[in-house]
Design an enzyme around this catalytic site. Structure first.
Site, PDB file in Angstrom:
ATOM      1  N   SER A   1       4.730   6.869   2.187  1.00  0.00           N
ATOM      2  CA  SER A   1       5.363   5.605   2.569  1.00  0.00           C
ATOM      3  C   SER A   1       4.757   4.460   1.766  1.00  0.00           C
ATOM      4  O   SER A   1       3.536   4.344   1.667  1.00  0.00           O
ATOM      5  CB  SER A   1       5.110   5.309   4.061  1.00  0.00           C
TER       6      SER A   1
ATOM      7  N   ASN B   1       0.863  -1.189   0.000  1.00  0.00           N
ATOM      8  CA  ASN B   1       0.000   0.000   0.000  1.00  0.00           C
ATOM      9  C   ASN B   1       0.893   1.230   0.000  1.00  0.00           C
ATOM     10  O   ASN B   1       2.056   1.168   0.396  1.00  0.00           O
ATOM     11  CB  ASN B   1      -0.896   0.006   1.246  1.00  0.00           C
TER      12      ASN B   1
ATOM     13  N   ASP C   1      -2.510   0.785   8.175  1.00  0.00           N
ATOM     14  CA  ASP C   1      -1.345   1.650   7.931  1.00  0.00           C
ATOM     15  C   ASP C   1      -0.178   1.272   8.848  1.00  0.00           C
ATOM     16  O   ASP C   1       0.676   2.117   9.149  1.00  0.00           O
ATOM     17  CB  ASP C   1      -1.693   3.139   8.123  1.00  0.00           C
TER      18      ASP C   1
ATOM     19  N   HIS D   1       0.810   5.206   1.443  1.00  0.00           N
ATOM     20  CA  HIS D   1       0.084   6.068   2.364  1.00  0.00           C
ATOM     21  C   HIS D   1       0.745   7.450   2.366  1.00  0.00           C
ATOM     22  O   HIS D   1       1.977   7.541   2.439  1.00  0.00           O
ATOM     23  CB  HIS D   1       0.116   5.469   3.783  1.00  0.00           C
TER      24      HIS D   1
HETATM   25  C1  GRF Z   1      -2.432   8.756  -2.761  1.00  0.00           C
HETATM   26  O1  GRF Z   1      -2.159   9.970  -2.141  1.00  0.00           O
HETATM   27  C2  GRF Z   1      -2.087   7.614  -1.860  1.00  0.00           C
HETATM   28  O2  GRF Z   1      -1.049   7.915  -0.978  1.00  0.00           O
HETATM   29  C3  GRF Z   1      -3.359   7.394  -1.091  1.00  0.00           C
HETATM   30  O3  GRF Z   1      -4.386   7.683  -2.005  1.00  0.00           O
HETATM   31  C4  GRF Z   1      -3.920   8.557  -3.016  1.00  0.00           C
HETATM   32  C5  GRF Z   1      -4.206   7.908  -4.325  1.00  0.00           C
HETATM   33  O4  GRF Z   1      -4.020   8.777  -5.407  1.00  0.00           O
HETATM   34  N1  GRF Z   1      -3.388   6.059  -0.579  1.00  0.00           N
HETATM   35  P1  GRF Z   1      -4.146   8.230  -6.886  1.00  0.00           P
HETATM   36  O5  GRF Z   1      -5.526   7.604  -7.043  1.00  0.00           O
HETATM   37  O6  GRF Z   1      -3.061   7.226  -7.100  1.00  0.00           O
HETATM   38  O7  GRF Z   1      -3.986   9.434  -7.751  1.00  0.00           O
END
Ligand code: GRF
Length: 216
Positions: A136, A107, A145, A109
């Site tokens: 991260s 994932n 997370d 974050h």
């Molecule tokens: C990113 O900021 C990621 O960190 C979070 O959700 C957002 C996704 O953005 N988990 P995208 O859909 O990849 O543009």
């Protein structure tokens, strides 16, 4: 080539970065499927434009989480993916699902974990007047997370930053570190062994760091 699936809920800019890097360089991986939990996810069109197969496991068609997760798991199995990158996927996965894909689930974050788990990270970081922020990439475990962090993109908070301005810079860093981690796993430089992360054969004691010069 390591087969990678990307799971999204929204616009899919990280998915696009992962897929483009796979097509553009000797990345060691290829994106075999993009799966969204809703048909309106903007990333579906982006994936199709890149020639990546897409599917939708529509959350609303399932009466409970177990049914949705079973269908998602089956779709991932059918894709042949050996690595699953959650990228803006807005669902919390059950411990059972996480266990099913243990060591294969990543994932991203938008914070320097373990700080600022959860939502609204950019606004919270600014409200706390932090000097640094970032993103991260981590393995997913049952703790939200909370799984081991592989790589972080770090940037300096600027005077006058808004949630929007800092979000844009964090996103730019995300688009560097997420494909990078996929490549490191494809090349077996990063490995998951017995619930720990190894880097070049030794336990990873601290996340790999990508500093953003542009944001200094
Ligand atoms: C990113 O900021 C990621 O960190 C979070 O959700 C957002 C996704 O953005 N988990 P995208 O859909 O990849 O543009």
């Amino acid at each position: 080539m390591l087969p990678v699936a990307v799971v999204i809920s929204g616009r899919g800019s990280n998915m696009e970065a992962i897929a483009r890097a796979a097509q553009a360089q000797d990345s060691g991986y290829r994106v075999v499927r993009v799966i969204a939990d809703r048909p309106t996810a903007g990333g579906l069109a982006r994936a199709a434009a890149l020639g990546v197969p897409t599917s939708v496991v529509h959350l609303k068609e399932f009466s409970d989480r177990a049914g949705f997760e079973a269908a998602l798991g089956n779709e991932l199995d059918a894709s042949g993916a050996a690595l699953v990158a959650l990228a803006g996927f807005m669902r919390i996965l059950s411990p059972q699902f996480v266990q099913r894909f243990e060591g294969k689930l990543l994932n991203i974050h938008p914070s320097l974990l373990p700080h600022y788990k959860g939502l609204d990270t950019h606004a919270r970081v600014l409200a706390a007047r932090e000097s640094h922020h970032g993103a991260s990439v981590h393995y997913v475990t049952a703790e939200l997370d909370g799984g081991p962090v592989i790589m972080q993109g770090r940037l300096r908070v600027r005077a006058g930053d808004s949630p929007e301005s800092i979000s844009a810079r964090v996103h730019a860093l995300e688009h560097i570190i997420y494909p990078h981690v996929c490549s490191l796993i494809a090349r077996r430089r990063i490995e998951w062994r017995r619930e720990s992360v190894y880097f070049d054969g030794a336990p990873l004691v601290a996340p790999l760091i990508e500093e953003s010069d542009a944001a200094a």
